[in-house]
Motif scaffolding. Structure first.
Motif, mmCIF file in Angstrom:
data_model
loop_
_atom_site.group_PDB
_atom_site.id
_atom_site.type_symbol
_atom_site.label_atom_id
_atom_site.label_comp_id
_atom_site.label_asym_id
_atom_site.label_seq_id
_atom_site.Cartn_x
_atom_site.Cartn_y
_atom_site.Cartn_z
ATOM 1 N N VAL A 17 112.034 -59.829 75.381
ATOM 2 C CA VAL A 17 113.487 -59.778 75.285
ATOM 3 C C VAL A 17 114.090 -60.732 76.318
ATOM 4 N N LYS A 18 115.212 -61.354 75.926
ATOM 5 C CA LYS A 18 115.851 -62.324 76.821
ATOM 6 C C LYS A 18 117.309 -62.488 76.436
ATOM 7 N N GLU A 19 118.160 -62.573 77.449
ATOM 8 C CA GLU A 19 119.560 -62.904 77.189
ATOM 9 C C GLU A 19 119.637 -64.380 76.868
ATOM 10 N N SER A 20 120.397 -64.724 75.855
ATOM 11 C CA SER A 20 120.541 -66.116 75.427
ATOM 12 C C SER A 20 122.006 -66.392 75.159
ATOM 13 N N ALA A 21 122.295 -67.612 74.794
ATOM 14 C CA ALA A 21 123.658 -67.994 74.438
ATOM 15 C C ALA A 21 123.638 -68.744 73.119
ATOM 16 N N LYS A 22 124.579 -68.410 72.264
ATOM 17 C CA LYS A 22 124.738 -69.137 71.011
ATOM 18 C C LYS A 22 125.379 -70.481 71.327
ATOM 19 N N PRO A 23 125.305 -71.442 70.401
ATOM 20 C CA PRO A 23 125.957 -72.744 70.646
ATOM 21 C C PRO A 23 127.440 -72.595 70.992
ATOM 22 N N SER A 24 128.077 -71.529 70.511
ATOM 23 C CA SER A 24 129.495 -71.290 70.807
ATOM 24 C C SER A 24 129.710 -70.821 72.238
ATOM 25 N N GLY A 25 128.613 -70.497 72.943
ATOM 26 C CA GLY A 25 128.720 -70.003 74.302
ATOM 27 C C GLY A 25 128.693 -68.484 74.377
ATOM 28 N N GLU A 26 128.800 -67.835 73.235
ATOM 29 C CA GLU A 26 128.768 -66.376 73.183
ATOM 30 C C GLU A 26 127.367 -65.880 73.530
ATOM 31 N N GLY A 27 127.294 -64.862 74.378
ATOM 32 C CA GLY A 27 126.000 -64.329 74.777
ATOM 33 C C GLY A 27 125.463 -63.306 73.799
ATOM 34 N N TYR A 28 124.156 -63.201 73.714
ATOM 35 C CA TYR A 28 123.487 -62.190 72.907
ATOM 36 C C TYR A 28 122.074 -62.011 73.449
ATOM 37 N N THR A 29 121.414 -60.966 73.011
ATOM 38 C CA THR A 29 120.056 -60.685 73.460
ATOM 39 C C THR A 29 119.083 -60.910 72.312
ATOM 40 N N ARG A 30 118.028 -61.658 72.590
ATOM 41 C CA ARG A 30 116.986 -61.908 71.588
ATOM 42 C C ARG A 30 115.872 -60.879 71.764
ATOM 43 N N LEU A 31 115.416 -60.343 70.652
ATOM 44 C CA LEU A 31 114.289 -59.418 70.627
ATOM 45 C C LEU A 31 113.203 -60.051 69.766
ATOM 46 N N VAL A 32 112.037 -60.279 70.368
ATOM 47 C CA VAL A 32 110.958 -60.997 69.698
ATOM 48 C C VAL A 32 109.671 -60.172 69.740
ATOM 49 N N PHE A 33 109.018 -60.093 68.598
ATOM 50 C CA PHE A 33 107.692 -59.482 68.486
ATOM 51 C C PHE A 33 106.708 -60.608 68.201
ATOM 52 N N VAL A 34 105.568 -60.585 68.892
ATOM 53 C CA VAL A 34 104.568 -61.643 68.727
ATOM 54 C C VAL A 34 103.196 -61.026 68.469
ATOM 55 N N GLU A 35 102.552 -61.500 67.426
ATOM 56 C CA GLU A 35 101.152 -61.166 67.169
ATOM 57 C C GLU A 35 100.340 -62.392 67.563
ATOM 58 N N VAL A 36 99.380 -62.224 68.453
ATOM 59 C CA VAL A 36 98.542 -63.327 68.933
ATOM 60 C C VAL A 36 97.224 -63.279 68.176
ATOM 61 N N LYS A 37 96.860 -64.411 67.592
ATOM 62 C CA LYS A 37 95.610 -64.503 66.824
ATOM 63 C C LYS A 37 94.843 -65.749 67.224
ATOM 64 N N SER A 38 93.525 -65.646 67.228
ATOM 65 C CA SER A 38 92.708 -66.848 67.396
ATOM 66 C C SER A 38 92.941 -67.722 66.171
ATOM 67 N N GLU A 39 92.440 -68.923 66.200
ATOM 68 C CA GLU A 39 92.696 -69.848 65.096
ATOM 69 C C GLU A 39 92.224 -69.289 63.757
ATOM 70 N N LYS A 40 91.123 -68.548 63.771
ATOM 71 C CA LYS A 40 90.595 -67.992 62.527
ATOM 72 C C LYS A 40 90.832 -66.483 62.418
ATOM 73 N N GLY A 41 91.605 -65.918 63.341
ATOM 74 C CA GLY A 41 91.849 -64.483 63.354
ATOM 75 C C GLY A 41 92.590 -64.015 62.106
ATOM 76 N N THR A 42 92.254 -62.832 61.645
ATOM 77 C CA THR A 42 92.885 -62.276 60.444
ATOM 78 C C THR A 42 93.653 -61.002 60.799
ATOM 79 N N PHE A 43 94.542 -60.611 59.903
ATOM 80 C CA PHE A 43 95.361 -59.421 60.096
ATOM 81 C C PHE A 43 94.693 -58.202 59.478
ATOM 82 N N SER A 44 94.833 -57.065 60.155
ATOM 83 C CA SER A 44 94.444 -55.799 59.543
ATOM 84 C C SER A 44 95.577 -55.410 58.588
ATOM 85 N N PRO A 45 95.314 -54.497 57.651
ATOM 86 C CA PRO A 45 96.400 -54.050 56.767
ATOM 87 C C PRO A 45 97.591 -53.478 57.552
#
Length: 122
Positions: free
Chosen positions: A67-95
């Motif tokens: 999570v991070k506070e950011s600014a839109k091009p208009s200057g208005e502030g907002y908070t970004r919420l990001v989820f990241v799945e890290v995989k090796s180059e050949k890593g696969t997803f479970s169901p």
């Protein structure tokens, strides 16, 4: 010259394929902190029964929540919420991981990414 370029490309491919998810995870966390993100990651611990992650919830949850506070091009502030799945180059997803991905990608104002070693190129 073409043979040299081909060897370089093959070498890069081998490096990408050999990078572990753990290594990429550590790089991602370090870069996120440098860029001002708050990061959450749950690390499994060793027990008599092998590795365990002592928490309650559904399987397949993404590796990182950021999570991070950011600014839109208009200057208005907002908070970004990001989820990241890290995989090796050949890593696969479970169901279960696939289900989390599909639901999070369809959630308004939430970002979901899959990070692989090839993203660090260039």
């Amino acid at each position: 010259m073409k043979k040299t370029l081909k060897r370089i490309q093959q070498g890069k491919a081998k490096l990408l394929e050999s990078e572990s998810e753990e290594s990429l995870l550590q790089k991602t966390i370090a870069l996120a902190h440098l860029k001002g993100w708050l990061v959450h990651h749950v690390r499994p611990a060793w027990s008599k029964q092998g590795y365990r992650t002592p928490l309650q919830g559904d399987k397949g949850f993404p590796d990182l929540v950021m999570v991070k506070e950011s600014a839109k091009p208009s200057g208005e502030g907002y908070t970004r919420l990001v989820f990241v799945e890290v995989k090796s180059e050949k890593g696969t997803f479970s169901p279960e991981q696939k289900q989390w991905q599909e639901l999070l990608e369809g959630t308004y104002d939430v970002e979901y990414y899959v990070f692989r070693p090839s993203l660090w190129e260039g």
